[in-house]
Design an enzyme around this catalytic site. Structure first.
Site, mmCIF file in Angstrom:
data_model
loop_
_atom_site.group_PDB
_atom_site.id
_atom_site.type_symbol
_atom_site.label_atom_id
_atom_site.label_comp_id
_atom_site.label_asym_id
_atom_site.label_seq_id
_atom_site.Cartn_x
_atom_site.Cartn_y
_atom_site.Cartn_z
ATOM 1 N N HIS A 80 -15.198 3.079 -15.258
ATOM 2 C CA HIS A 80 -15.020 2.270 -14.052
ATOM 3 C C HIS A 80 -16.260 1.422 -13.759
ATOM 4 O O HIS A 80 -16.257 0.606 -12.850
ATOM 5 C CB HIS A 80 -14.713 3.208 -12.872
ATOM 6 C CG HIS A 80 -14.299 2.525 -11.624
ATOM 7 N ND1 HIS A 80 -15.083 2.516 -10.491
ATOM 8 C CD2 HIS A 80 -13.184 1.814 -11.308
ATOM 9 C CE1 HIS A 80 -14.472 1.844 -9.529
ATOM 10 N NE2 HIS A 80 -13.320 1.410 -9.999
ATOM 11 N N HIS A 84 -14.986 -4.089 -0.476
ATOM 12 C CA HIS A 84 -14.946 -3.401 -1.762
ATOM 13 C C HIS A 84 -16.331 -3.021 -2.290
ATOM 14 O O HIS A 84 -16.445 -2.246 -3.234
ATOM 15 C CB HIS A 84 -14.224 -4.306 -2.779
ATOM 16 C CG HIS A 84 -13.811 -3.619 -4.035
ATOM 17 N ND1 HIS A 84 -14.446 -3.819 -5.235
ATOM 18 C CD2 HIS A 84 -12.827 -2.721 -4.283
ATOM 19 C CE1 HIS A 84 -13.858 -3.090 -6.173
ATOM 20 N NE2 HIS A 84 -12.869 -2.408 -5.623
ATOM 21 N N TYR A 105 -12.041 -10.063 -2.661
ATOM 22 C CA TYR A 105 -12.734 -8.787 -2.468
ATOM 23 C C TYR A 105 -14.214 -9.030 -2.182
ATOM 24 O O TYR A 105 -14.836 -9.876 -2.824
ATOM 25 C CB TYR A 105 -12.644 -7.915 -3.729
ATOM 26 C CG TYR A 105 -11.280 -7.390 -4.084
ATOM 27 C CD1 TYR A 105 -10.117 -7.877 -3.489
ATOM 28 C CD2 TYR A 105 -11.141 -6.399 -5.044
ATOM 29 C CE1 TYR A 105 -8.870 -7.391 -3.843
ATOM 30 C CE2 TYR A 105 -9.894 -5.900 -5.404
ATOM 31 C CZ TYR A 105 -8.761 -6.407 -4.797
ATOM 32 O OH TYR A 105 -7.527 -5.925 -5.147
ATOM 33 N N ARG A 132 -14.127 1.815 4.118
ATOM 34 C CA ARG A 132 -12.913 1.028 4.337
ATOM 35 C C ARG A 132 -11.665 1.887 4.480
ATOM 36 O O ARG A 132 -10.877 1.708 5.386
ATOM 37 C CB ARG A 132 -12.704 0.064 3.170
ATOM 38 C CG ARG A 132 -11.492 -0.862 3.355
ATOM 39 C CD ARG A 132 -11.120 -1.565 2.072
ATOM 40 N NE ARG A 132 -10.355 -0.706 1.182
ATOM 41 C CZ ARG A 132 -10.453 -0.719 -0.136
ATOM 42 N NH1 ARG A 132 -11.317 -1.511 -0.723
ATOM 43 N NH2 ARG A 132 -9.713 0.079 -0.880
ATOM 44 N N ASN A 134 0.828 -1.211 0.000
ATOM 45 C CA ASN A 134 0.000 0.000 0.000
ATOM 46 C C ASN A 134 0.863 1.261 0.000
ATOM 47 O O ASN A 134 0.601 2.223 -0.723
ATOM 48 C CB ASN A 134 -0.905 0.026 1.237
ATOM 49 C CG ASN A 134 -2.066 -0.938 1.142
ATOM 50 O OD1 ASN A 134 -2.368 -1.469 0.079
ATOM 51 N ND2 ASN A 134 -2.735 -1.168 2.258
#
Length: 734
Positions: A461, A618, A494, A590, A68
């Site tokens: 997206h 997610h 996810y 999240r 990350n």
């Protein structure tokens, strides 16, 4: 509603009106996006520090924090540095300039790295040794037998692959690749003067970084597995690479480069070709972070600092192995399943546990998919069946991220080869998946698919698939809409939701979406779907405002929303106003959250929680009470400016009451979670919920158990129906 509650809400509304919308938009009422993200990585790190988690799970969480942080620097920190270089002074949502953000990020990330390595050195490595896995951190600690083993391994496996690089008047400082692990050295000529020369060698990524050594046995006959990192083996044998020199000092180092490229899409003649060029440039972007061993020779560090042009605040002196993403490889070592959370097997979708084909089952009613609790196979099967079905005329799909060996790509290619009309929008600008998506786009084109390379100025997206099928009563459109990518690999990790439907109005909207993506057809209105960037922001603001008005009128009003990130100022201001009106707001966010929760006169009716568990949260789910006529939506968009203003996103309604009940239960479990949830405090910190007097609730574990039970009940029902068919009583002649 009781009179006292109504009076209290009226007072809050009055207070909110007195403060005005300017108060809701005051920068002091917002958290900086980047600092909020760092707090998310700290929550992941907390899971690595939590000794109630299995040991190898803790390794995995620590690896995730490192991965990350790499991406954070390559993209977010890089973007801020670009702003500073360009003289950009405009403050962010929390009133901070780019330079002020960089200053605070530097302090916080150095603190975070210290916490990472405290966890690694003081907790995880000793725990591994106690469980029979010994990482030899320094090559000088090898026994003579181990030393002989690694030297032989170096000669036979490593030495032929290495390319030592010296720096002198004829050989300039080499290009150091982004994220590569290297060993830098200062050399002195044998029998020469005292002048030091710089050299380096890249630790080859084509070889395993974790090398297993012979097992050792103690006097009590306990066996220990020994491993060492590849860079230690190379460093031990550096002399072999520079035979005419003495090695004065050598240390591993690693850099991050600016990977946040920008495209002038209006000027790009060929978008695919332009992105391919930009991908190569990532390898020589500005150095924004240097990691080096904390005991490194300062003369060596001075050379690296000068040649790489890195600032002092961007140097991280590391007390241990560099690049902790290697711990994910350690997590994958065989023989340690007892130190991991048992692997969960996604369950069949109950509505599809029969002999009917996918299209027949969808015609029975909308089907809810909840991954990874339920298998992703129906989505793959949907495209595969469509590719083979002679009655299917067309398949249209958007692809943002797919797996390395995607069965969906194979099915789409097969459909085109079978003569079907196949249109696929492959988003080439999906960050760090650009190269992968270029490969798939070319493969689909070769198969005869009509491939669209995204839209100018926008990322697509949304997650939508449309299948057009000829049936007895005419043309019918089948649609899959989801919150996550069409990636069969990440669908096991996810948490995402999706709907399969043949609702005529959703089918009409799906056709309009693809017409908009492939041409210039902008629909006048939508039946069921809401689409960004033109309509979705207005939809969300209208839904929030309706709850605000209901609360002011004394009607039931609440909002439950789940997403990855929340940093849109207009949405947050609307939530603040709703809170002051008395709307009860529960948010499951999240990662980034720029909203402040629990502030009197601003957000006392807002609770924010973040869940960090075995699966990556997610899904995007939005529930509005609507005076008792509840509306539930799911979609691909977070409440972020990029999602609402610069991407093609889709929000879709959940229509069947049975499916609404399941989603409501899903969210109730997440709001009850007291094991993996972290609750945002008024001071901006996150704390685990108080469990005193409460039964432990882990929402992910509970949802796994529910999926297993649902599949088991469906099997039992089918067995009973089968038994009933076999033993039908025969009527007597009388």
């Amino acid at each position: 509603m009781k009179k006292e509650e109504k009076k209290e809400n009226t007072q809050k509304t009055k207070k909110g009106k007195e403060q005005g919308i300017g108060y809701f938009q005051d920068p002091k009422n917002y958290v900086n996006r980047e600092l909020s993200w760092l707090e998310f990585d700290c929550r992941v790190l907390e899971e690595a520090r939590d000794k109630t988690n299995p040991l190898f799970d803790r390794l995995k969480f620590l690896s995730i924090t490192a991965s990350n942080l790499d991406e954070f620097f390559m993209v977010r920190v890089a973007s801020l540095k670009d702003m500073v270089h360009a003289g950009y002074k405009k403050p962010d949502i929390a009133g901070m300039t780019a330079q002020e953000q960089l200053d605070k990020i530097s302090v916080r990330t150095h603190e975070l790295v210290v916490q990472q390595y405290n966890t690694y050195n003081r907790s995880l490595l000793p725990a591994l040794r106690n469980n029979g896995l010994n990482l030899i951190e320094c090559h000088e600690d090898l026994t003579p037998e181990q030393g002989e083993f690694v030297d032989r391994y170096f000669r036979e496996e490593v030495y032929p692959v290495l390319t030592p690089m010296a720096v002198d008047s004829s050989r300039p400082f080499p290009l150091v690749r982004n994220k590569s692990l290297n060993i830098a050295a200062l050399l002195k000529k044998k029998d020469g003067d005292e002048e030091l020369e710089f050299a380096m060698v890249q630790v080859p990524a084509v070889l395993p970084r974790i090398i297993s050594l012979p097992v050792t046995t103690d006097e009590d006959h306990n066996e220990t597995r020994n491993v060492i990192f590849l860079e230690e083996i190379i460093e031990r044998n550096m002399q072999q690479l520079f035979l005419n020199y003495d090695i004065v000092t050598s240390h591993p180092f690693r850099i991050m480069r600016n990977a946040d490229f920008s495209l002038d899409e209006e000027e790009a003649v060929d978008l695919l070709e332009e992105i391919e060029k930009q991908l190569k440039r990532r390898q020589w972007g500005e150095v924004i972070r240097l990691e080096i061993e904390d005991k490194a020779d300062q003369r060596l560090l001075k050379v690296l600092k000068r040649e790489l042009e890195v600032n002092e605040e961007d140097i991280f002196e590391i007390p241990g192995a560099l690049d902790l993403t290697v711990l994910m490889k350690m997590y994958g070592l065989d023989g340690y399943d007892h130190l991991k959370t048992p692997k969960y097997t996604p369950q069949p979708v109950p509505a599809l546990m029969n002999d009917d084909d996918i299209f027949t089952n969808i015609r029975k009613g909308d089907i809810l998919l909840m991954h990874p609790y339920e298998t992703f196979d129906p989505v793959v099967d949907f495209v595969r069946r469509a590719a083979r079905d002679p009655e299917v005329l067309a398949i249209k799909q958007t692809l943002y991220r797919v797996s390395g060996n995607s069965p969906i790509i194979a099915a789409l290619a097969a459909a085109a080869e079978n003569g079907k009309q196949v249109s696929v929008l492959v988003e080439l600008k999906a960050r760090f998946d650009e190269e992968n998506n270029i490969i798939w786009a070319k493969k689909l084109e070769k198969a005869g698919c009509h491939v669209i390379y995204g839209l100018v100025g926008l990322k697509t997206h949304s997650k939508i698939t449309l299948v057009v099928r000829r049936e007895e009563d005419g043309i019918r459109r089948y649609v899959h809409l989801g919150t996550g990518n069409y990636n069969d690999s990440t669908a096991k990790l996810y948490t995402d939701c999706g709907i399969m439907t043949c609702h005529p109005l959703i089918g009409e909207d799906a056709t309009a979406v693809f017409n908009m993506l492939s041409g210039y057809s902008e629909p006048l209105n939508w039946n069921m779907l809401s689409v960004a960037p033109l309509w979705l922001r207005t939809k969300f603001l209208r839904l929030i405002e309706r709850e605000t008005k209901n609360a002011r009128a004394g009607k039931p009003a609440s909002i439950i929303a789940k997403m990855n990130s929340l940093c849109d100022k207009e949405i947050i201001a609307a939530l603040y106003e709703a809170s002051c009106a008395g709307v009860k707001i529960h948010l499951v966010v999240r990662g980034i959250c720029c909203l402040k929760a629990g502030i009197p006169g601003l957000s006392e009716n807002i609770e924010v929680r973040s869940i960090v568990g075995e699966f990556l949260e997610h899904a995007r789910i939005f529930i509005f009470e609507n005076d008792g006529s509840e509306e539930i939506y799911m979609g691909s968009a977070d409440w972020m400016p990029r999602n609402l203003d610069r991407r093609v996103e889709i929000l879709f309604p959940v229509l069947r009451e049975e499916l609404k009940d399941r989603i409501r239960k899903y969210m109730e479990l997440e709001l009850e979670d007291n094991l993996k949830a972290h609750v945002l405090q008024p001071d901006g910190t996150y704390e685990k919920p108080d469990r005193r007097g409460k039964l432990p609730v882990g929402s992910q574990m509970a949802l796994c158990e529910m999926a297993v039970a649902a599949a088991k009940n469906e099997r039992k029902k089918h067995e009973q129906e089968e038994t009933a068919r076999v033993f039908i009583p025969i009527e007597s002649e009388n």
